[in-house]
Design a protein around this motif. Structure first.
Motif, PDB file in Angstrom:
ATOM      1  N   ASP A  34       6.328   7.270  13.663  1.00 13.60           N
ATOM      2  CA  ASP A  34       6.722   8.460  13.036  1.00 13.60           C
ATOM      3  C   ASP A  34       5.590   9.512  13.157  1.00 13.60           C
ATOM      4  OD1 ASP A  34       8.713   6.994  11.761  1.00 13.60           O
ATOM      5  OD2 ASP A  34       7.336   6.236  10.076  1.00 13.60           O
ATOM      6  N   GLU A  55       4.509  16.341   7.403  1.00 13.69           N
ATOM      7  CA  GLU A  55       4.148  16.004   5.966  1.00 13.69           C
ATOM      8  C   GLU A  55       5.480  15.127   5.551  1.00 13.69           C
ATOM      9  OE1 GLU A  55       4.710  18.560   1.832  1.00 13.69           O
ATOM     10  OE2 GLU A  55       4.769  19.667   3.544  1.00 13.69           O
ATOM     11  N   THR A  56       6.589  15.326   5.915  1.00 17.56           N
ATOM     12  CA  THR A  56       7.788  14.588   5.500  1.00 17.56           C
ATOM     13  C   THR A  56       7.400  13.104   5.791  1.00 17.56           C
ATOM     14  OG1 THR A  56       9.267  16.217   5.712  1.00 17.56           O
ATOM     15  CG2 THR A  56      10.166  13.929   5.695  1.00 17.56           C
ATOM     16  N   ALA A  57       6.812  12.667   7.108  1.00 15.80           N
ATOM     17  CA  ALA A  57       6.708  11.258   7.377  1.00 15.80           C
ATOM     18  C   ALA A  57       5.346  10.710   6.731  1.00 15.80           C
ATOM     19  CB  ALA A  57       6.295  11.401   8.970  1.00 15.80           C
ATOM     20  N   GLU A  59       4.648  11.604   3.441  1.00 21.35           N
ATOM     21  CA  GLU A  59       5.282  11.413   2.161  1.00 21.35           C
ATOM     22  C   GLU A  59       6.083  10.058   2.123  1.00 21.35           C
ATOM     23  OE1 GLU A  59       4.312  12.832  -0.555  1.00 21.35           O
ATOM     24  OE2 GLU A  59       2.830  14.449   0.593  1.00 21.35           O
ATOM     25  N   GLU A  60       7.004  10.079   3.373  1.00 19.38           N
ATOM     26  CA  GLU A  60       7.799   8.778   3.189  1.00 19.38           C
ATOM     27  C   GLU A  60       6.844   7.538   3.153  1.00 19.38           C
ATOM     28  OE1 GLU A  60      10.499   9.551   6.140  1.00 19.38           O
ATOM     29  OE2 GLU A  60      11.727  10.985   5.143  1.00 19.38           O
ATOM     30  N   THR A  61       5.956   7.599   4.061  1.00 16.46           N
ATOM     31  CA  THR A  61       4.976   6.411   4.177  1.00 16.46           C
ATOM     32  C   THR A  61       4.272   6.047   2.797  1.00 16.46           C
ATOM     33  OG1 THR A  61       4.572   6.759   6.620  1.00 16.46           O
ATOM     34  CG2 THR A  61       2.792   5.322   5.379  1.00 16.46           C
ATOM     35  N   ALA A  63       5.549   6.739   0.059  1.00 11.90           N
ATOM     36  CA  ALA A  63       6.319   6.152  -1.034  1.00 11.90           C
ATOM     37  C   ALA A  63       6.701   4.764  -0.794  1.00 11.90           C
ATOM     38  CB  ALA A  63       7.733   6.850  -0.955  1.00 11.90           C
ATOM     39  N   ARG A  64       6.708   4.383   0.481  1.00 18.86           N
ATOM     40  CA  ARG A  64       6.885   2.967   1.027  1.00 18.86           C
ATOM     41  C   ARG A  64       5.771   1.981   0.408  1.00 18.86           C
ATOM     42  NH1 ARG A  64       8.306   4.804   6.029  1.00 18.86           N
ATOM     43  NH2 ARG A  64       6.536   4.486   7.028  1.00 18.86           N
ATOM     44  N   ARG A  67       6.064   1.326  -3.240  1.00 15.35           N
ATOM     45  CA  ARG A  67       7.135   0.337  -3.304  1.00 15.35           C
ATOM     46  C   ARG A  67       6.396  -1.168  -2.953  1.00 15.35           C
ATOM     47  NH1 ARG A  67      10.368   4.399  -1.206  1.00 15.35           N
ATOM     48  NH2 ARG A  67      10.604   3.106   0.645  1.00 15.35           N
TER      49      ARG A  67
END
Length: 137
Positions: A34, A55-57, A59-61, A63-64, A67
């Motif tokens: 990523d 930024e998107t990567a 933020e997704e990381t 978020a993971r 969780r």
């Protein structure tokens, strides 16, 4: 491409060397895929992580991680754009926390939740300096 950085702390749930190895293996693989670099300072009582990349990567990381049941009580310390990578050479630099971050008693007393961004950034600045000082020349 603009770079984005987040720094968070969390408390490990079920921490042992096997869990840490799995986290590091997963992080290095996903981060390389990523375009994320960073550093992880960890002990049995705390994870303190710096992530940087698109930024998107990032933020997704994050978020993971939120969780992931191996992390509890996640506190976001720093988030925003950065001009350059601080840990560009490492998909995930791992450093077992040394005595210059909070003590276990300070962590138990909530120091990470009360920390200001400058204090948290300073831990990683010191780690980066030590890593560069010890790198083969």
């Amino acid at each position: 491409m603009s770079l984005h950085r987040v720094i968070y702390s969390s408390r490990p749930f079920g921490f042992d060397e096997a869990v840490l190895s799995n986290i590091l293996m997963d992080a290095r693989k996903a981060n390389a895929r990523d375009g994320i670099t960073g550093a992880l300072i960890c002990r049995s009582d705390i994870y303190l992580q710096w992530l940087e990349g698109p930024e998107t990567a990032v933020e997704e990381t994050l978020a993971r991680i939120k969780r992931d049941d191996r992390h509890v009580e996640l506190t976001l310390h720093v988030e925003g754009p950065v001009p350059v990578r601080a840990f560009g050479d490492w998909a995930m630099l791992h450093d077992p926390a040394t005595s210059w971050i909070w003590t276990m008693d300070e962590v138990a007393d909530g120091a990470p939740e009360r920390a200001d961004p400058a204090q948290v950034i300073a831990f990683f600045t010191r780690l980066r300096g030590q890593t560069l000082d010890s790198a083969p020349g």
